[in-house]
Design an enzyme around this catalytic site. Structure first.
Site, PDB file in Angstrom:
ATOM      1  N   ALA A 139       0.842  -1.195   0.000  1.00  0.00           N
ATOM      2  CA  ALA A 139       0.000   0.000   0.000  1.00  0.00           C
ATOM      3  C   ALA A 139       0.879   1.246   0.000  1.00  0.00           C
ATOM      4  O   ALA A 139       1.855   1.322   0.756  1.00  0.00           O
ATOM      5  CB  ALA A 139      -0.914   0.005   1.224  1.00  0.00           C
ATOM      6  N   LYS A 140       0.513   2.213  -0.821  1.00  0.00           N
ATOM      7  CA  LYS A 140       1.261   3.474  -0.887  1.00  0.00           C
ATOM      8  C   LYS A 140       0.608   4.438   0.117  1.00  0.00           C
ATOM      9  O   LYS A 140      -0.253   5.260  -0.247  1.00  0.00           O
ATOM     10  CB  LYS A 140       1.252   4.028  -2.304  1.00  0.00           C
ATOM     11  CG  LYS A 140       2.274   5.145  -2.552  1.00  0.00           C
ATOM     12  CD  LYS A 140       2.317   5.515  -4.027  1.00  0.00           C
ATOM     13  CE  LYS A 140       3.267   6.662  -4.311  1.00  0.00           C
ATOM     14  NZ  LYS A 140       4.685   6.314  -4.111  1.00  0.00           N
ATOM     15  N   VAL A 141       1.021   4.309   1.356  1.00  0.00           N
ATOM     16  CA  VAL A 141       0.435   5.045   2.475  1.00  0.00           C
ATOM     17  C   VAL A 141       1.432   6.088   2.965  1.00  0.00           C
ATOM     18  O   VAL A 141       2.632   5.801   3.096  1.00  0.00           O
ATOM     19  CB  VAL A 141       0.058   4.068   3.620  1.00  0.00           C
ATOM     20  CG1 VAL A 141      -0.445   4.818   4.840  1.00  0.00           C
ATOM     21  CG2 VAL A 141      -1.002   3.091   3.134  1.00  0.00           C
TER      22      VAL A 141
END
Length: 308
Positions: free
Chosen positions: A155-157
């Site tokens: 996830a690109k968090v």
């Protein structure tokens, strides 16, 4: 680089003047890193502006939110339309960087976000090179890449990027341009904001998702184009010492594009200059994103659609 201001930012369905696009200090995502985002490039070519793999980026944004259980107010297709609306309103015709951001707003001081209102912004501004050098010198960071046993790297968090900040600042402090990180098992993972490829015996080799990487859209582009060109590609674990023995190394990412690596930990890679396969991949990638190579027209979304 400093961010050049544009006219507008798209926020929750409306175009807001750049200076007015603000949020409250009690925004949940500011305190806890609970936001997902993307980095997307648009390329000027032949009088048109092409946004590269726009829908794929918006789908990954949605996937990142799904992994964490964050609410998303808009479908990927809606955000594609929002991006085109913004670029046209800003009258951007040069190379641009686009930052979609879905974040959790004002509502609570606690960790639980179920009652917090979600917001979505799309920001765009003129953008050139991330690395202003022919090639970069890297170090292996002492900080390990986040692992999937603790937090999902897929996830690109926004909160994940404190890991990258630590590695990047360490590298700059020691006189390097950037850093590479190893995973929790000591295998190569990725850069601070880029995937990494090594070249050995004519083959491109890149770490697998199990090494804690973000599965980059640029990485996927390179793998697919390389296979079409008949270049062997291996996705496997890469030991640290293999970096030192590589014929070539390069970084791949939306911001970094294709960036040759000249040395790692002070050890020259190959001849200490961009290698032939790296140079070939770089030219190929640039030709595709700008439409000079007609392959994969589905990857290029025209903003102005010449003649319309």
């Amino acid at each position: 680089m400093n961010v050049p201001e544009a006219k507008y930012i798209w926020l929750d369905g409306r175009l807001i003047p750049w200076a007015d696009a603000t949020t409250h200090l009690m925004t949940h995502s500011l305190h806890y890193g609970t936001a997902v985002f993307e980095g997307i490039r648009g390329y000027a070519s032949g009088g048109e502006l092409y946004v590269f793999r726009l829908l794929d980026h918006m789908r990954r944004l949605e996937a990142s939110a799904r992994i964490y259980g964050f609410p998303m107010r808009y479908r990927p297709e809606d955000l594609v339309s929002a991006t085109l609306e913004l670029l046209r309103a800003d009258e951007l015709h040069e190379d641009v960087y686009i930052r979609p951001l879905s974040y959790l707003g004002y509502g609570t001081i606690g960790l639980v976000f179920s009652e917090v209102e979600p917001h979505v912004a799309v920001i765009a501004f003129p953008y050139g090179k991330y690395f202003h050098k022919e090639g970069v010198n890297l170090m292996i960071s002492t900080w390990r890449r986040i692992c999937q046993e603790a937090t999902p790297p897929a996830a690109k968090v926004s909160g994940h990027y404190v890991n990258s900040v630590l590695a990047k600042m360490e590298a700059l402090k020691h006189g390097f341009d950037d850093a590479l990180m190893l995973d929790s098992n000591g295998y190569l993972s990725e850069g601070t904001g880029e995937n990494v490829f090594i070249v050995r015996d004519g083959a491109l080799i890149t770490p697998p998702s199990s090494a804690g990487i973000l599965e980059g859209i640029t990485r996927d582009t390179i793998i697919r184009l390389a296979k079409e060109e008949g270049i062997p590609v291996e996705v496997r674990d890469v030991a640290r010492h293999e970096l030192y023995l590589s014929d070539e190394v390069f970084l791949a990412g939306t911001a970094a594009e294709i960036t040759p690596v000249l040395s790692v930990d002070g050890r020259p890679i190959g001849g200490g200059a961009p290698g032939p396969l790296t140079s070939r991949v770089k030219v190929l990638y640039e030709s595709v994103v700008r439409g000079r190579d007609p392959r994969h027209p589905e990857w290029r979304t025209p903003v102005y659609v010449r003649g319309s």
